[in-house]
Design an enzyme around this catalytic site. Structure first.
Site, PDB file in Angstrom:
ATOM      1  N   ASP A  23       0.849  -1.193   0.000  1.00 50.65           N
ATOM      2  CA  ASP A  23       0.000   0.000   0.000  1.00 50.65           C
ATOM      3  C   ASP A  23       0.885   1.243   0.000  1.00 50.65           C
ATOM      4  OD1 ASP A  23      -2.002   1.894   0.388  1.00 50.65           O
ATOM      5  OD2 ASP A  23      -2.103   1.540   2.564  1.00 50.65           O
ATOM      6  N   ASN A  25      -0.700   4.615  -0.468  1.00 46.24           N
ATOM      7  CA  ASN A  25      -1.441   5.846  -0.135  1.00 46.24           C
ATOM      8  C   ASN A  25      -2.201   5.730   1.181  1.00 46.24           C
ATOM      9  OD1 ASN A  25      -3.378   4.080  -0.964  1.00 46.24           O
ATOM     10  ND2 ASN A  25      -4.533   5.574  -2.185  1.00 46.24           N
ATOM     11  N   ASP A  27      -4.327   3.737   2.617  1.00 46.67           N
ATOM     12  CA  ASP A  27      -5.731   3.380   2.821  1.00 46.67           C
ATOM     13  C   ASP A  27      -5.863   1.922   3.281  1.00 46.67           C
ATOM     14  OD1 ASP A  27      -5.077   2.074   0.511  1.00 46.67           O
ATOM     15  OD2 ASP A  27      -6.726   2.878  -0.705  1.00 46.67           O
ATOM     16  N   ASP A  31      -1.758  -1.365  -3.807  1.00 47.39           N
ATOM     17  CA  ASP A  31      -2.094  -0.627  -5.036  1.00 47.39           C
ATOM     18  C   ASP A  31      -1.014  -0.807  -6.094  1.00 47.39           C
ATOM     19  OD1 ASP A  31      -0.113   1.281  -4.025  1.00 47.39           O
ATOM     20  OD2 ASP A  31      -1.714   1.939  -2.660  1.00 47.39           O
ATOM     21  N   ASP A 100      -5.813 -10.968 -14.891  1.00 50.40           N
ATOM     22  CA  ASP A 100      -6.828 -11.964 -14.543  1.00 50.40           C
ATOM     23  C   ASP A 100      -8.146 -11.475 -15.147  1.00 50.40           C
ATOM     24  OD1 ASP A 100      -8.366 -13.871 -13.141  1.00 50.40           O
ATOM     25  OD2 ASP A 100      -7.084 -13.709 -11.374  1.00 50.40           O
ATOM     26  N   ASP A 202     -10.428 -16.785 -15.569  1.00 47.21           N
ATOM     27  CA  ASP A 202     -11.143 -17.307 -14.415  1.00 47.21           C
ATOM     28  C   ASP A 202     -12.259 -18.251 -14.884  1.00 47.21           C
ATOM     29  OD1 ASP A 202     -11.523 -16.684 -11.382  1.00 47.21           O
ATOM     30  OD2 ASP A 202     -13.552 -16.542 -12.183  1.00 47.21           O
ATOM     31  N   GLU A 263      -8.028 -21.242 -15.861  1.00 50.93           N
ATOM     32  CA  GLU A 263      -8.423 -21.945 -14.644  1.00 50.93           C
ATOM     33  C   GLU A 263      -9.618 -22.814 -14.997  1.00 50.93           C
ATOM     34  OE1 GLU A 263     -10.088 -21.140 -10.117  1.00 50.93           O
ATOM     35  OE2 GLU A 263     -10.825 -19.976 -11.789  1.00 50.93           O
ATOM     36  N   HIS A 323      -4.691 -17.839  -4.385  1.00 54.19           N
ATOM     37  CA  HIS A 323      -5.519 -17.035  -3.484  1.00 54.19           C
ATOM     38  C   HIS A 323      -6.765 -17.778  -2.997  1.00 54.19           C
ATOM     39  CE1 HIS A 323      -7.223 -16.867  -7.422  1.00 54.19           C
ATOM     40  NE2 HIS A 323      -8.336 -16.387  -6.931  1.00 54.19           N
ATOM     41  N   ASP A 324      -6.933 -19.034  -3.393  1.00 52.36           N
ATOM     42  CA  ASP A 324      -8.133 -19.791  -3.023  1.00 52.36           C
ATOM     43  C   ASP A 324      -7.845 -20.935  -2.046  1.00 52.36           C
ATOM     44  OD1 ASP A 324      -9.900 -18.334  -4.643  1.00 52.36           O
ATOM     45  OD2 ASP A 324      -9.509 -19.594  -6.400  1.00 52.36           O
TER      46      ASP A 324
HETATM   47  C1  NOJ Z   1     -12.241 -18.550  -9.227  1.00 53.92           C
HETATM   48  C2  NOJ Z   1     -11.365 -17.608  -8.464  1.00 53.92           C
HETATM   49  O1  NOJ Z   1     -10.075 -18.141  -8.368  1.00 53.92           O
HETATM   50  C3  NOJ Z   1     -12.028 -17.368  -7.117  1.00 53.92           C
HETATM   51  O2  NOJ Z   1     -11.196 -16.606  -6.266  1.00 53.92           O
HETATM   52  C4  NOJ Z   1     -13.342 -16.687  -7.356  1.00 53.92           C
HETATM   53  O3  NOJ Z   1     -14.031 -16.559  -6.128  1.00 53.92           O
HETATM   54  C5  NOJ Z   1     -14.214 -17.485  -8.330  1.00 53.92           C
HETATM   55  N1  NOJ Z   1     -13.479 -17.917  -9.485  1.00 53.92           N
HETATM   56  C6  NOJ Z   1     -15.353 -16.628  -8.813  1.00 53.92           C
HETATM   57  O4  NOJ Z   1     -14.867 -15.692  -9.726  1.00 53.92           O
HETATM   58 CA    CA Z   2      -3.599   1.868  -1.269  1.00 52.47          CA
END
Ligand code: NOJ
Ligand code: CA
Length: 534
Positions: A23, A25, A27, A31, A100, A202, A263, A323-324
């Site tokens: 980050d 700025n 918040d 960014d 993405d 995605d 994906e 991230h999942d």
């Molecule tokens: C797959 C993404 O990796 C996930 O983070 C997202 O919640 C779902 N698609 C819906 O877009």
């Molecule tokens: Ca920021």
């Protein structure tokens, strides 16, 4: 002659979750300027490409995976000028940018959906999957949302339902409408023209649904999650995806050196593989490797299968984190010792296939535990997939020991992991034996050795059940990798062959406790690595 380097094939790709990287700025949200500030760090790490989780404007029901404008940058991340600067600064360092694209569904705040709500004869109505209720007023079919509950959301002013694979605020687009497909191709063109190097698609195999929206059949057996009680044959993976991917690829190939990785939602390795071809995707993701149990058998099986499916012509990729999913450091390790993570890194960076890293993996970031009240992820909030959701692997990057780990001077959107005073980039840069320096050395090694970045892969028989051994062969070099998954020293015999050139130790992992190589055997310390070459 030196073979031409192809960035996405020969290099390493690093995924950034922009909210959590840096980050600038104050918040509390990462960014684009923050990413720009950290490009030298990434350059030194040795990566060739960055996959940015979504940065398009989003009301953040699913943190960027619900897009309200495909042709813009969300103001919380910066401006279009910031994005152009990021592209330039990355390119100046030979780092490529992968965007993405979340196209299966938009946000319900997208003007397309807002129009489609207005009336049944609005030109945008057919851009989404609207259906009349069943005669008894019930849902149009039995499709469920992956995030829980019915996939159908009722709108009383239209007296119709619309379909959403994920949250109700993420309505699915109707890809059978040619205008939608055209608008989507325009999204690709827009970013290609700006100089973006690649796209991560995605859940692309969900774009098309069965033309008649037929029910999904029941799946045999007992399944805890209602979503798993159905065979997803009608809501995803329709044959129409192939010609549309061809159109995407044709467009992308008009620009040099671009890349599309998909994906594949809910797919087996075989299904994910089907979309990878010279006229379809360059690459696809498969979860089997990341979900492997600890040990040579699990990883060996996942790698053997995924590698064989690609054959000689296509190029696999591998990820341990995204991230999942809970971080590998939390899945495979209890406590703060990094020996197992060094072993994983040795495997990950020596396979035939593009290694993907997820920010913080290189310093062994663990998942952060959040209380119920701290949870941000819609999945966690709804207690749908699991009680906790996916926040744990999304905590801010740990840069140094200062307040908020150097991520932000303000209160971060997600609390920083409490281990940050000791586990951070600055501390690890100073420690020659750190995980970060281990990653840096391996990435360099991969780049410098053709067997490691370009060679074919052959798994050798498991003669010691704790040690995974494989060979990588390029025309000018062979490498042998031996990985000890146990917490005891182990020994393996070197493959006895007619080749008279002797193996040399290229990388031993540890200065203080290196592997020992003699004429025909190799001794590995606990969790030890040996990379040999000839
Ligand atoms: C797959 C993404 O990796 C996930 O983070 C997202 O919640 C779902 N698609 C819906 O877009
Ligand atoms: Ca920021």
């Amino acid at each position: 002659m030196k073979a031409k380097r192809t960035w996405w094939r020969d290099g390493v790709i690093y995924q950034i979750y922009p909210r959590s990287f840096q980050d600038t700025n104050a918040d509390g949200i990462g960014d684009l300027q923050g990413i720009i500030q950290r490009l030298d760090y990434l350059k030194d790490l040795g990566i060739d490409g960055i996959w940015l989780s979504p940065i398009n404007p989003s009301p953040d029901v699913d943190f960027g995976y619900d897009v309200s404008d495909y042709l813009n940058i969300d103001a919380k991340f910066g401006s279009m000028q910031d994005f152009d600067l990021l592209l330039n600064e990355a390119h100046r360092r030979n780092i490529h940018i992968i965007m993405d694209l979340v196209l299966n569904h938009s946000s319900d705040q997208h003007p397309w959906f807002q129009e489609s709500l207005k009336s049944k004869d609005n030109p945008y109505h057919d851009w989404y999957l609207w259906r009349d209720p069943a005669p008894d007023g019930d849902y149009p079919n039995n499709w469920l949302s992956f995030f829980g509950g019915s996939g159908w959301e009722y709108n009383s002013s239209l007296n119709q339902y619309y379909y959403h694979t994920f949250c109700p605020e993420q309505p699915d687009l109707n890809f059978r409408n040619p205008e939608v497909r055209q608008a989507i191709l325009d999204v690709f063109r827009f970013w290609l023209e700006r100089g973006v190097d690649g796209f991560r698609l995605d859940v692309f195999n969900a774009y098309f649904k069965d033309r008649e929206l037929r029910d999904n059949p029941r799946r045999r057996g007992l399944h805890l999650r209602p979503y798993d009680r159905f065979e997803h044959v009608n809501d995803i993976s329709q044959p129409e995806m192939f010609p549309f991917l061809q159109e995407i690829r044709k467009l992308v190939d008009k620009y040099p050196n671009r890349y599309v990785v998909g994906e594949t939602f809910l797919a087996s390795p075989v299904q994910a593989r089907m979309y990878i071809a010279p006229d379809l995707l360059h690459a696809g993701f498969d979860y089997a490797y990341a979900r492997s149990p600890w040990g040579p058998t699990g990883f060996g099986n996942a790698v053997a299968y995924w590698d064989a499916l690609h054959g000689e012509k296509d190029w696999p990729n591998y990820f341990l984190n995204n991230h999942d999913t809970p971080r590998s450091a939390s899945r495979y390790v209890t406590g703060e010792d990094d020996a197992r993570l060094k072993l994983l890194a040795s495997m990950h960076l020596t396979l035939r296939g593009t290694p993907y890293l997820y920010y913080g993996e290189e310093i062994g970031m663990r998942d952060t535990r959040y209380s119920r009240a701290e949870i941000q992820d819609p999945v966690g909030k709804r207690k749908w997939l699991s009680v906790k959701g996916r926040d744990g692997c999304r905590s801010p990057m740990q840069w140094d020991a200062s307040a908020n780990a150097g991520f932000s001077p303000a209160k971060p959107w997600l609390r920083v992991n409490p281990e940050y005073p000791t586990r951070n980039v600055e501390a690890q840069l100073q420690d020659p034996e750190s995980l970060l320096n281990f990653y840096r050395a391996l990435i360099r090694l991969r780049r410098e050795n053709p067997a490691l970045h370009a060679g074919s892969l052959e798994l050798l028989p498991l003669e010691n059940e704790s040690v995974l051994v494989y060979k990588r062969s390029a025309p000018t070099q062979e490498a042998l990798i031996a990985l000890n998954f146990s917490n005891h020293p182990q020994q393996v015999n070197l493959p006895g062959e007619d080749n008279t050139r002797a193996w040399q130790l290229l990388f031993g992992g540890s200065e203080s406790d290196p592997p020992l190589l003699d004429a025909d055997s190799l001794s590995l310390p606990a969790y030890g690595t040996a990379i040999l070459s000839r």
